[in-house]
Design an enzyme around this catalytic site. Structure first.
Site, PDB file in Angstrom:
ATOM      1  N   LYS A   1     -11.517 -39.052  20.414  1.00  0.00           N
ATOM      2  CA  LYS A   1     -12.225 -37.796  20.151  1.00  0.00           C
ATOM      3  C   LYS A   1     -13.849 -37.877  20.773  1.00  0.00           C
ATOM      4  O   LYS A   1     -14.630 -37.451  22.150  1.00  0.00           O
ATOM      5  CB  LYS A   1     -12.359 -37.007  18.757  1.00  0.00           C
ATOM      6  CG  LYS A   1     -10.915 -36.450  18.222  1.00  0.00           C
ATOM      7  CD  LYS A   1     -11.264 -35.374  17.150  1.00  0.00           C
ATOM      8  CE  LYS A   1     -11.408 -36.171  15.802  1.00  0.00           C
ATOM      9  NZ  LYS A   1     -11.079 -37.919  15.154  1.00  0.00           N
ATOM     10  N   THR A   2     -14.860 -38.995  20.162  1.00  0.00           N
ATOM     11  CA  THR A   2     -15.811 -39.372  21.356  1.00  0.00           C
ATOM     12  C   THR A   2     -15.553 -40.449  22.220  1.00  0.00           C
ATOM     13  O   THR A   2     -15.908 -39.791  23.332  1.00  0.00           O
ATOM     14  CB  THR A   2     -16.584 -39.973  19.728  1.00  0.00           C
ATOM     15  OG1 THR A   2     -16.943 -39.847  18.903  1.00  0.00           O
ATOM     16  CG2 THR A   2     -17.436 -40.985  20.820  1.00  0.00           C
TER      17      THR A   2
ATOM     18  N   THR B   1     -12.983 -33.025  12.566  1.00  0.00           N
ATOM     19  CA  THR B   1     -11.856 -33.521  12.205  1.00  0.00           C
ATOM     20  C   THR B   1     -11.401 -32.273  11.002  1.00  0.00           C
ATOM     21  O   THR B   1     -10.034 -32.513  10.807  1.00  0.00           O
ATOM     22  CB  THR B   1     -11.967 -34.769  11.227  1.00  0.00           C
ATOM     23  OG1 THR B   1     -13.423 -34.576  10.130  1.00  0.00           O
ATOM     24  CG2 THR B   1     -12.124 -36.031  11.857  1.00  0.00           C
TER      25      THR B   1
ATOM     26  N   ASP C   1     -21.038 -33.920  17.365  1.00  0.00           N
ATOM     27  CA  ASP C   1     -19.765 -34.766  16.204  1.00  0.00           C
ATOM     28  C   ASP C   1     -19.621 -33.835  14.867  1.00  0.00           C
ATOM     29  O   ASP C   1     -20.622 -33.393  14.147  1.00  0.00           O
ATOM     30  CB  ASP C   1     -19.570 -36.319  15.599  1.00  0.00           C
ATOM     31  CG  ASP C   1     -18.404 -36.596  15.591  1.00  0.00           C
ATOM     32  OD1 ASP C   1     -17.439 -35.941  15.640  1.00  0.00           O
ATOM     33  OD2 ASP C   1     -18.734 -38.438  15.311  1.00  0.00           O
TER      34      ASP C   1
ATOM     35  N   ARG D   1      -8.384 -47.097  16.623  1.00  0.00           N
ATOM     36  CA  ARG D   1      -9.822 -47.669  15.920  1.00  0.00           C
ATOM     37  C   ARG D   1      -9.704 -48.654  14.443  1.00  0.00           C
ATOM     38  O   ARG D   1      -9.307 -50.124  14.589  1.00  0.00           O
ATOM     39  CB  ARG D   1     -10.567 -46.483  14.728  1.00  0.00           C
ATOM     40  CG  ARG D   1     -11.504 -46.870  14.635  1.00  0.00           C
ATOM     41  CD  ARG D   1     -12.523 -46.029  13.894  1.00  0.00           C
ATOM     42  NE  ARG D   1     -13.095 -44.847  14.571  1.00  0.00           N
ATOM     43  CZ  ARG D   1     -13.353 -43.371  13.909  1.00  0.00           C
ATOM     44  NH1 ARG D   1     -13.744 -43.258  12.701  1.00  0.00           N
ATOM     45  NH2 ARG D   1     -14.061 -43.002  14.809  1.00  0.00           N
TER      46      ARG D   1
END
Length: 348
Positions: A71-72, A165, A116, A225
């Protein structure tokens, strides 16, 4: 004895800085480098191109999904592709209305504001964000009681990109103001993860054999990640461990083979389908103590000495995704696949 002047910087705080730089390097800077999430890329590229052709700024966008899916990275990529400055903050960091007002009034025309974990915004702050997103104004109340008055400040045009999230915790009025779209990031396939690891390996000057790539990919919980984390730990193992040095550095090249990869991941207690020690402990308790269930959440959390939120949000989702666990109306139930994976005899 070496003097501090000659001390290896990798043994000091420099290593931490180096890791941060490497993590930033792994972020894609072009659409072609961003692997996976094709439906989101296609939609966002159309949105950005249409806005550019009209001479407008892009509309507000919300990305949601489990942690570690990109997302980031998507927000950074949008900023790179549009050539705009991006200011970064998070929901918990904006504690007061004044914090948000300070951020918004310091934006330049066309800037991107990335928030975020936006679901953790204070509700009072959220109310101020509505008109800022919809009308480009900031409503500020001056004074208290009967003498209080509201003034409006015009804001420079900006694009808000938010990530979360837990999209269910975002209020409906806030979700509806993301006119550019609300996009859910999906888990990656093992093939996509393998491509991501291969790209990351090249950036880190690491060459992995095909079997090693596959081994990391299948244990990475379908999450980039996690895959990059495993890659760096395999690199560390190959660099430091005598076994890793012999297998991977014998010819003076950073080539990581399957044997080294398996040894490194086993040291992290990650098995061949990506279960860690907490995942296996959950299933073992469920099968050995409670005959496979059904068991309630509170009972499982108490048996594991874990918080209920940790069990429900961290441990269970991946087990359910792999088909090792079922959530029923009566409680948690281990599946036949879970018995077989842990080596227990399945009882109907």
């Amino acid at each position: 004895m070496s003097s501090p002047k000659n001390k290896d910087p990798r043994q000091s705080g420099a290593s931490k800085t180096e890791d941060v730089v490497l993590d930033q390097t792994l972020r894609p800077t072009r659409w072609d480098d961003y692997i996976g999430q094709k439906h989101i890329k296609d939609n966002v590229k159309i949105l950005l191109r249409a806005a550019e052709e009209r001479g407008h700024i892009p509309e507000h966008i919300l990305f949601y999904g489990p942690p570690g899916l990109g997302k980031t990275t998507l927000a950074h990529l949008i900023a790179k592709e549009t050539g705009r400055q991006m200011k970064i903050t998070s929901g918990p960091a904006i504690e007061k209305v004044g914090d948000l007002a300070s951020i918004l009034t310091n934006l330049a025309p066309g800037d991107i504001l990335f928030i975020d974990e936006i679901h953790r915004l204070n509700k009072m702050v959220e109310e101020i964000l509505y008109p800022a997103m919809e009308s480009g104004v900031l409503d500020i109340i001056i004074g208290k009681g009967p003498s209080a008055r509201t003034i409006q400040l015009d804001l420079p045009p900006f694009t808000l990109i938010a990530a979360t999230t837990r999209v269910a915790l975002i209020s409906s009025p806030l979700r509806s103001r993301f006119s550019g779209g609300v996009f859910r990031l999906e888990f990656y396939s093992n093939e996509e993860i393998a491509k991501i690891i291969e790209r990351s390996g090249k950036l880190l000057d690491i060459l992995l054999e095909a079997d090693a790539l596959e081994e990391i990919a299948k244990r990475s919980r379908f999450t980039p990640r996690t895959a990059n984390y495993f890659l760096k730990r395999c690199r560390d193992f190959a660099q430091v461990s005598p076994e890793g040095k012999q297998a991977s550095y014998g010819a003076g090249k950073k080539v990581i083979d399957k044997k080294t990869t398996v040894a490194a991941l086993n040291m992290l207690a990650v098995d061949d389908i990506g279960l860690n020690s907490s995942d296996r402990k959950f299933l073992e308790i469920l099968i050995e103590k409670f005959n496979g269930g059904p068991v309630g959440l509170k009972t499982m959390a108490a048996a594991m000495s874990e918080e209920e939120a940790t069990v429900e949000e961290v441990i269970e989702p991946y087990l359910i995704q792999l088909g090792l666990l079922e959530r029923t109306a009566r409680g948690r139930v281990a599946t036949k696949k879970a018995y077989e994976h842990l080596g227990f005899s399945y009882k109907v």
